[in-house]
Motif scaffolding. Structure first.
Motif, PDB file in Angstrom:
ATOM      1  N   GLU A  45      37.053  39.015  37.879  1.00 26.81           N
ATOM      2  CA  GLU A  45      35.772  39.270  37.210  1.00 26.81           C
ATOM      3  C   GLU A  45      34.825  40.055  38.108  1.00 26.81           C
ATOM      4  O   GLU A  45      34.086  40.932  37.635  1.00 26.81           O
ATOM      5  CB  GLU A  45      35.129  37.951  36.779  1.00 26.81           C
ATOM      6  CG  GLU A  45      35.848  37.270  35.625  1.00 26.81           C
ATOM      7  CD  GLU A  45      35.086  36.069  35.114  1.00 26.81           C
ATOM      8  OE1 GLU A  45      33.933  35.832  35.575  1.00 26.81           O
ATOM      9  OE2 GLU A  45      35.631  35.347  34.260  1.00 26.81           O
ATOM     10  N   ARG A  46      34.839  39.770  39.399  1.00 28.72           N
ATOM     11  CA  ARG A  46      33.964  40.482  40.317  1.00 28.72           C
ATOM     12  C   ARG A  46      34.393  41.945  40.451  1.00 28.72           C
ATOM     13  O   ARG A  46      33.557  42.848  40.561  1.00 28.72           O
ATOM     14  CB  ARG A  46      33.945  39.778  41.672  1.00 28.72           C
ATOM     15  CG  ARG A  46      33.312  38.382  41.596  1.00 28.72           C
ATOM     16  CD  ARG A  46      33.566  37.570  42.849  1.00 28.72           C
ATOM     17  NE  ARG A  46      32.854  38.110  43.997  1.00 28.72           N
ATOM     18  CZ  ARG A  46      32.906  37.571  45.224  1.00 28.72           C
ATOM     19  NH1 ARG A  46      33.662  36.496  45.427  1.00 28.72           N
ATOM     20  NH2 ARG A  46      32.233  38.097  46.206  1.00 28.72           N
ATOM     21  N   ILE A  47      35.699  42.177  40.441  1.00 33.35           N
ATOM     22  CA  ILE A  47      36.197  43.556  40.472  1.00 33.35           C
ATOM     23  C   ILE A  47      35.742  44.298  39.219  1.00 33.35           C
ATOM     24  O   ILE A  47      35.237  45.428  39.294  1.00 33.35           O
ATOM     25  CB  ILE A  47      37.727  43.565  40.594  1.00 33.35           C
ATOM     26  CG1 ILE A  47      38.153  43.110  41.994  1.00 33.35           C
ATOM     27  CG2 ILE A  47      38.285  44.966  40.300  1.00 33.35           C
ATOM     28  CD1 ILE A  47      39.644  42.919  42.150  1.00 33.35           C
ATOM     29  N   ALA A  48      35.912  43.674  38.065  1.00 37.96           N
ATOM     30  CA  ALA A  48      35.523  44.319  36.816  1.00 37.96           C
ATOM     31  C   ALA A  48      34.031  44.636  36.794  1.00 37.96           C
ATOM     32  O   ALA A  48      33.622  45.710  36.326  1.00 37.96           O
ATOM     33  CB  ALA A  48      35.900  43.432  35.633  1.00 37.96           C
ATOM     34  N   ALA A  49      33.221  43.719  37.305  1.00 39.17           N
ATOM     35  CA  ALA A  49      31.772  43.944  37.306  1.00 39.17           C
ATOM     36  C   ALA A  49      31.389  45.103  38.219  1.00 39.17           C
ATOM     37  O   ALA A  49      30.555  45.948  37.859  1.00 39.17           O
ATOM     38  CB  ALA A  49      31.055  42.663  37.728  1.00 39.17           C
ATOM     39  N   LEU A  50      31.965  45.157  39.412  1.00 30.83           N
ATOM     40  CA  LEU A  50      31.662  46.260  40.321  1.00 30.83           C
ATOM     41  C   LEU A  50      32.154  47.592  39.752  1.00 30.83           C
ATOM     42  O   LEU A  50      31.474  48.621  39.869  1.00 30.83           O
ATOM     43  CB  LEU A  50      32.296  46.009  41.690  1.00 30.83           C
ATOM     44  CG  LEU A  50      31.462  45.181  42.672  1.00 30.83           C
ATOM     45  CD1 LEU A  50      32.277  44.852  43.919  1.00 30.83           C
ATOM     46  CD2 LEU A  50      30.180  45.918  43.063  1.00 30.83           C
ATOM     47  N   ASN A  51      33.312  47.587  39.111  1.00 32.88           N
ATOM     48  CA  ASN A  51      33.803  48.817  38.502  1.00 32.88           C
ATOM     49  C   ASN A  51      32.878  49.288  37.380  1.00 32.88           C
ATOM     50  O   ASN A  51      32.621  50.489  37.243  1.00 32.88           O
ATOM     51  CB  ASN A  51      35.221  48.617  37.969  1.00 32.88           C
ATOM     52  CG  ASN A  51      36.267  48.592  39.057  1.00 32.88           C
ATOM     53  OD1 ASN A  51      36.021  49.040  40.171  1.00 32.88           O
ATOM     54  ND2 ASN A  51      37.439  48.071  38.746  1.00 32.88           N
ATOM     55  N   GLY A  52      32.387  48.353  36.592  1.00 30.78           N
ATOM     56  CA  GLY A  52      31.453  48.718  35.532  1.00 30.78           C
ATOM     57  C   GLY A  52      30.190  49.346  36.091  1.00 30.78           C
ATOM     58  O   GLY A  52      29.669  50.340  35.560  1.00 30.78           O
ATOM     59  N   TRP A  53      29.699  48.764  37.185  1.00 33.08           N
ATOM     60  CA  TRP A  53      28.511  49.340  37.822  1.00 33.08           C
ATOM     61  C   TRP A  53      28.818  50.728  38.376  1.00 33.08           C
ATOM     62  O   TRP A  53      28.028  51.666  38.229  1.00 33.08           O
ATOM     63  CB  TRP A  53      28.025  48.428  38.950  1.00 33.08           C
ATOM     64  CG  TRP A  53      26.927  49.061  39.727  1.00 33.08           C
ATOM     65  CD1 TRP A  53      25.593  49.038  39.442  1.00 33.08           C
ATOM     66  CD2 TRP A  53      27.077  49.857  40.919  1.00 33.08           C
ATOM     67  NE1 TRP A  53      24.893  49.775  40.377  1.00 33.08           N
ATOM     68  CE2 TRP A  53      25.775  50.283  41.282  1.00 33.08           C
ATOM     69  CE3 TRP A  53      28.158  50.248  41.701  1.00 33.08           C
ATOM     70  CZ2 TRP A  53      25.543  51.087  42.411  1.00 33.08           C
ATOM     71  CZ3 TRP A  53      27.932  51.045  42.810  1.00 33.08           C
ATOM     72  CH2 TRP A  53      26.651  51.453  43.159  1.00 33.08           C
ATOM     73  N   MET A  54      29.981  50.906  39.036  1.00 37.64           N
ATOM     74  CA  MET A  54      30.339  52.208  39.606  1.00 37.64           C
ATOM     75  C   MET A  54      30.423  53.280  38.525  1.00 37.64           C
ATOM     76  O   MET A  54      29.963  54.415  38.717  1.00 37.64           O
ATOM     77  CB  MET A  54      31.663  52.120  40.369  1.00 37.64           C
ATOM     78  CG  MET A  54      31.524  51.731  41.811  1.00 37.64           C
ATOM     79  SD  MET A  54      33.067  51.967  42.730  1.00 37.64           S
ATOM     80  CE  MET A  54      33.859  50.402  42.425  1.00 37.64           C
ATOM     81  N   LYS A  55      31.030  52.937  37.411  1.00 37.02           N
ATOM     82  CA  LYS A  55      31.163  53.907  36.320  1.00 37.02           C
ATOM     83  C   LYS A  55      29.781  54.345  35.837  1.00 37.02           C
ATOM     84  O   LYS A  55      29.533  55.545  35.617  1.00 37.02           O
ATOM     85  CB  LYS A  55      31.965  53.288  35.179  1.00 37.02           C
ATOM     86  CG  LYS A  55      32.235  54.242  34.028  1.00 37.02           C
ATOM     87  CD  LYS A  55      33.125  53.587  32.982  1.00 37.02           C
ATOM     88  CE  LYS A  55      33.442  54.567  31.844  1.00 37.02           C
ATOM     89  NZ  LYS A  55      34.342  53.946  30.844  1.00 37.02           N
ATOM     90  N   ASP A  56      28.884  53.400  35.690  1.00 42.01           N
ATOM     91  CA  ASP A  56      27.526  53.716  35.247  1.00 42.01           C
ATOM     92  C   ASP A  56      26.775  54.532  36.300  1.00 42.01           C
ATOM     93  O   ASP A  56      26.101  55.521  35.980  1.00 42.01           O
ATOM     94  CB  ASP A  56      26.764  52.424  34.936  1.00 42.01           C
ATOM     95  CG  ASP A  56      25.328  52.679  34.534  1.00 42.01           C
ATOM     96  OD1 ASP A  56      25.114  53.225  33.435  1.00 42.01           O
ATOM     97  OD2 ASP A  56      24.416  52.352  35.329  1.00 42.01           O
ATOM     98  N   TYR A  57      26.903  54.130  37.561  1.00 42.68           N
ATOM     99  CA  TYR A  57      26.212  54.842  38.643  1.00 42.68           C
ATOM    100  C   TYR A  57      26.721  56.273  38.750  1.00 42.68           C
ATOM    101  O   TYR A  57      25.943  57.216  38.953  1.00 42.68           O
ATOM    102  CB  TYR A  57      26.414  54.096  39.961  1.00 42.68           C
ATOM    103  CG  TYR A  57      25.808  54.796  41.153  1.00 42.68           C
ATOM    104  CD1 TYR A  57      24.426  54.787  41.350  1.00 42.68           C
ATOM    105  CD2 TYR A  57      26.613  55.464  42.076  1.00 42.68           C
ATOM    106  CE1 TYR A  57      23.862  55.435  42.445  1.00 42.68           C
ATOM    107  CE2 TYR A  57      26.065  56.105  43.167  1.00 42.68           C
ATOM    108  CZ  TYR A  57      24.681  56.090  43.351  1.00 42.68           C
ATOM    109  OH  TYR A  57      24.133  56.739  44.430  1.00 42.68           O
ATOM    110  N   ALA A  58      28.025  56.455  38.606  1.00 45.99           N
ATOM    111  CA  ALA A  58      28.584  57.805  38.660  1.00 45.99           C
ATOM    112  C   ALA A  58      28.005  58.668  37.544  1.00 45.99           C
ATOM    113  O   ALA A  58      27.619  59.830  37.768  1.00 45.99           O
ATOM    114  CB  ALA A  58      30.108  57.747  38.556  1.00 45.99           C
TER     115      ALA A  58
END
Length: 247
Positions: free
Chosen positions: A173-186
């Motif tokens: 879940e923590r991986i998925a959350a960080l990936n979601g943030w990275m996608k948005d930040y990008a």
């Protein structure tokens, strides 16, 4: 203080000293050399100093990361064609990468940098870290790159539902959350998001045929990752270079 350091050291996976295939026992306690390096060279600035000094000609892409990036170079060196350089170090966290980002990325003057980081932050390899701290370090690296005219690829953290060297952690879940943030930040900053997670996952886990331990890709896993990387590099190269700061 000594007790805290011992706890940190006991969490570290085995560090790879040379550009050779990762050792079979990734979960072994670090050697005395690795322990000493945490005191004397926390970010392992010496790791690529000689290699950096030998770089000549235009640099297209630098792959900055941890053992997943280092393993890519070790196992599939043919992917790193002329102008591509691997700067992964096994076990590293985003604080360590940020400390070496100037010498291992900026000073090579690449057109593109791929930043793949976060697995070892979640594992707590250099101590407990919050998601906000990981995000801050990723933003700092991306901002440094843009300030020097370098296009940015933010690579998703590959899927994992456990860490062999840190039993008891449920990272999916923590991986998925960080990936979601990275996608948005990008998307917000003009960076490219390389979605390795979607290519590799089997539910919350890394597909068994593509990994040796549930965390690190094997050669088959890197074969799946390669088209994602190639597409991200093409998109990055097609974008205008950020305006570099005056020097």
């Amino acid at each position: 203080m000594k007790r805290s350091l011992a706890l940190i050291l006991s969490a570290l996976p085995c560090a790879v000293v040379a550009q050779t295939p990762p050792p079979a026992d990734r979960n072994a306690r670090p050697t005395s050399d690795a322990e000493e390096r945490l005191h004397k060279d926390f970010a392992w600035l010496a790791r690529y100093q000689d290699a950096n000094a030998r770089v000549t000609g235009p640099v297209k892409v630098v792959f900055m990361g941890d053992s997943i990036t280092q393993g890519w170079f070790d196992m599939v060196p043919g992917f790193f064609t002329a102008g591509r350089y691997g700067r992964g170090i096994s076990g590293q966290t985003t604080p360590q990468m940020l400390l070496r980002f100037r010498q291992d990325v900026i000073d090579l003057h690449p057109q593109v940098v791929q930043i793949m980081a976060g697995t070892n932050d979640i594992a707590g390899n250099t101590g407990p870290m919050t998601p906000e701290q990981t995000k801050a370090n990723l933003m700092s690296m991306a901002e440094l790159a843009r300030a020097h005219g370098i296009r940015v690829i933010l690579a998703s953290i590959p899927p994992a539902d456990h860490f062999p060297w840190r039993p008891g952690i449920a990272p999916a879940e923590r991986i998925a959350a960080l990936n979601g943030w990275m996608k948005d930040y990008a998307a917000r900053t003009g960076a490219i998001y390389a979605d390795y997670w979607s290519a590799l996952h089997d539910g919350a886990a890394l597909k068994a045929a593509w990994t040796s331990d549930g965390v690190h890709p094997n050669k088959a896993g890197y074969a799946v990752m390669a088209p994602v990387a190639e597409a991200a590099i093409r998109r990055a190269m097609a974008a205008p270079a950020p305006r570099a700061i005056a020097r």
